[in-house]
Design an enzyme around this catalytic site. Structure first.
Site, PDB file in Angstrom:
ATOM      1  N   ALA A  55      57.668 -47.785   8.177  1.00 45.56           N
ATOM      2  CA  ALA A  55      57.220 -49.106   8.626  1.00 45.56           C
ATOM      3  C   ALA A  55      58.016 -50.185   7.892  1.00 45.56           C
ATOM      4  O   ALA A  55      58.157 -50.137   6.671  1.00 45.56           O
ATOM      5  CB  ALA A  55      55.732 -49.268   8.352  1.00 45.56           C
ATOM      6  N   HIS A 173      54.682 -50.756  15.614  1.00 45.80           N
ATOM      7  CA  HIS A 173      53.599 -50.029  14.937  1.00 45.80           C
ATOM      8  C   HIS A 173      52.266 -50.645  15.386  1.00 45.80           C
ATOM      9  O   HIS A 173      51.856 -51.689  14.876  1.00 45.80           O
ATOM     10  CB  HIS A 173      53.783 -50.153  13.429  1.00 45.80           C
ATOM     11  CG  HIS A 173      52.858 -49.296  12.609  1.00 45.80           C
ATOM     12  ND1 HIS A 173      51.777 -48.623  13.142  1.00 45.80           N
ATOM     13  CD2 HIS A 173      52.866 -48.987  11.290  1.00 45.80           C
ATOM     14  CE1 HIS A 173      51.158 -47.948  12.168  1.00 45.80           C
ATOM     15  NE2 HIS A 173      51.802 -48.158  11.036  1.00 45.80           N
ATOM     16  N   TYR A 178      46.814 -51.265  11.951  1.00 51.70           N
ATOM     17  CA  TYR A 178      47.672 -52.410  11.624  1.00 51.70           C
ATOM     18  C   TYR A 178      47.427 -53.545  12.628  1.00 51.70           C
ATOM     19  O   TYR A 178      46.651 -53.408  13.562  1.00 51.70           O
ATOM     20  CB  TYR A 178      49.142 -51.953  11.559  1.00 51.70           C
ATOM     21  CG  TYR A 178      49.485 -51.377  10.198  1.00 51.70           C
ATOM     22  CD1 TYR A 178      48.581 -50.580   9.501  1.00 51.70           C
ATOM     23  CD2 TYR A 178      50.691 -51.646   9.569  1.00 51.70           C
ATOM     24  CE1 TYR A 178      48.867 -50.083   8.232  1.00 51.70           C
ATOM     25  CE2 TYR A 178      50.987 -51.153   8.301  1.00 51.70           C
ATOM     26  CZ  TYR A 178      50.067 -50.380   7.640  1.00 51.70           C
ATOM     27  OH  TYR A 178      50.352 -49.898   6.387  1.00 51.70           O
TER      28      TYR A 178
END
Ligand SMILES: Cc1cc2nc3c(=O)[nH]c(=O)nc-3n(C[C@H](O)[C@H](O)[C@H](O)COP(=O)(O)O)c2cc1C
Length: 361
Positions: A55, A173, A178
């Site tokens: 990420a 993502h 998230y």
């Protein structure tokens, strides 16, 4: 083996269907610049058909964990360019996973600035991993519509930077709680404007970010990672199946490279209304290439690709511990076990670049 056969996604030719899953390894410096050891780490794994990077923060605001890399400053872009060059020289392909952690963050890791989220709702029952040890999550500050618009611009800028850094594409993502996931799910999104309320409104953020990324990065060069069966970071929705079904139908209308779909990683006895096996239960709703993920081994990966339930399979722990995983699958060779102690905490070569290849044994 079919998993070792090549496949094209748009103009992207992948030499096999084995994908290295995105894995945060926490080895960037305080300025979010990834270190040179990462060049070795990613190059070692370039026999994957596709590598998806760990990420990468799209902005200072998007940072969650300490020592995670960014893609918003020149020095960060230059450091990533060394990695993409090394992967390409070794015949590999690599996408950047673009990340904004939203409320899965702590002011301790962010110069005292509170995390942001769709709504002012904190994560309960879990601790934040900070530079000062484990701490309670804070109540994030609620984003205004104009702040949401600037985050979408941040994603687009990071997408442009990913191209400058030589990545072959990007992955949004939108999994594991998230920021994009926080917009989608009702437990973290209490908004009553166009980004909250109905499922259509809650998926607006993901769709807008993806459209923005496609405009910048290109058709068939943008993927998205989703985790419909993972309640981590307080992702609870009473209509989980309906939310994801509607999202898949919206994604089908976009020229995406793929949907990266995670299976359940933990028992779901408290969540009987979640899809228990997302690929088998909902995969038929998706008409773009699917990368399936979560707990696959050589046999189960080959079977799922043979059945054409998914076109590609990604491996996390196995690629972390076996730089030459495709070769090991080809030879049906034994596998190194991932060392849990060095998986998440950062550090040096140990548990990073020192896993042996078959040649070295
Ligand atoms: C050390 C580690 C770091 C991870 N970091 C990320 C990440 O940055 N982004 C992400 O989407 N998933 C992340 N994951 C999840 C993996 O991408 C993958 O979904 C998960 O490991 C399940 O696949 P596996 O059973 O093949 O390991 C991480 C997993 C591990 C083990």
């Amino acid at each position: 083996m079919k998993i070792l056969e090549s496949i094209s996604i748009g103009n992207l030719e992948l030499k096999n269907r084995m994908v290295m899953a995105p894995m945060t390894r926490s080895r960037a410096n305080d300025e979010g610049v990834i270190n040179d050891l990462a060049v070795v780490y990613y190059k070692q794994r370039a026999t994957a058909g596709l590598i998806i990077s760990e990420a990468i923060n799209i902005s200072v605001q998007g940072k969650g964990m300490p020592n995670t890399p960014g893609l918003y400053a020149d020095e960060q872009i230059a450091a990533w360019k060394k990695i993409t060059d090394a992967v390409h020289d070794a015949g590999g392909k690599i996408f950047a996973q673009l990340s904004h952690a939203g409320r899965v963050a702590h002011s301790m890791n962010r110069d005292g600035i509170l995390p942001v989220a769709p709504s002012a709702v904190s994560i309960k029952g879990q601790k934040a991993h900070t530079s000062n040890g484990q701490m309670d999550y804070e109540t994030p500050s609620e984003l205004t519509v104009s702040e949401i618009e600037s985050i979408i611009e941040d994603y687009m800028r990071a997408g442009a930077n990913a191209l400058k850094a030589g990545f072959d594409g990007v992955e949004l993502h939108a999994a594991l709680g998230y920021l994009p996931n926080q917009f989608l799910i009702e437990s973290s999104n209490l908004r009553s404007d166009e980004y909250g309320g109905t499922i259509e409104n809650r998926m607006r953020f993901i769709v807008e970010v993806l459209k923005g990324l496609i405009a910048i990065v290109g058709i068939d060069k943008v993927g998205v990672k989703l985790s419909p069966a993972i309640p981590i970071n307080n992702m609870f929705d009473d209509n989980q199946k309906e939310v994801y079904s509607q999202l898949f139908l919206a994604l089908n209308k976009l020229p995406l490279a793929y949907v990266h779909l995670m299976e359940a990683l933990f028992p779901l006895e408290d969540f009987p209304h979640f899809p228990q096996k997302p690929l088998y239960e909902t995969g038929h709703l998706i008409n773009i290439p699917i990368i399936t993920n979560g707990g696959y081994n050589r046999d189960s990966a080959e079977a799922v690709v043979q059945e054409n339930k998914a076109q590609l399979v990604s491996f996390g722990g196995l690629f972390l511990a076996n730089p030459d995983l495709p070769r090991r699958f080809e030879l049906n060779a034994s596998l190194n076990e991932p060392d849990r102690a060095t998986m998440y905490v950062g550090g040096d070569e140990k548990g990073y670049t020192d896993y042996p290849t078959l040649n070295a044994i």
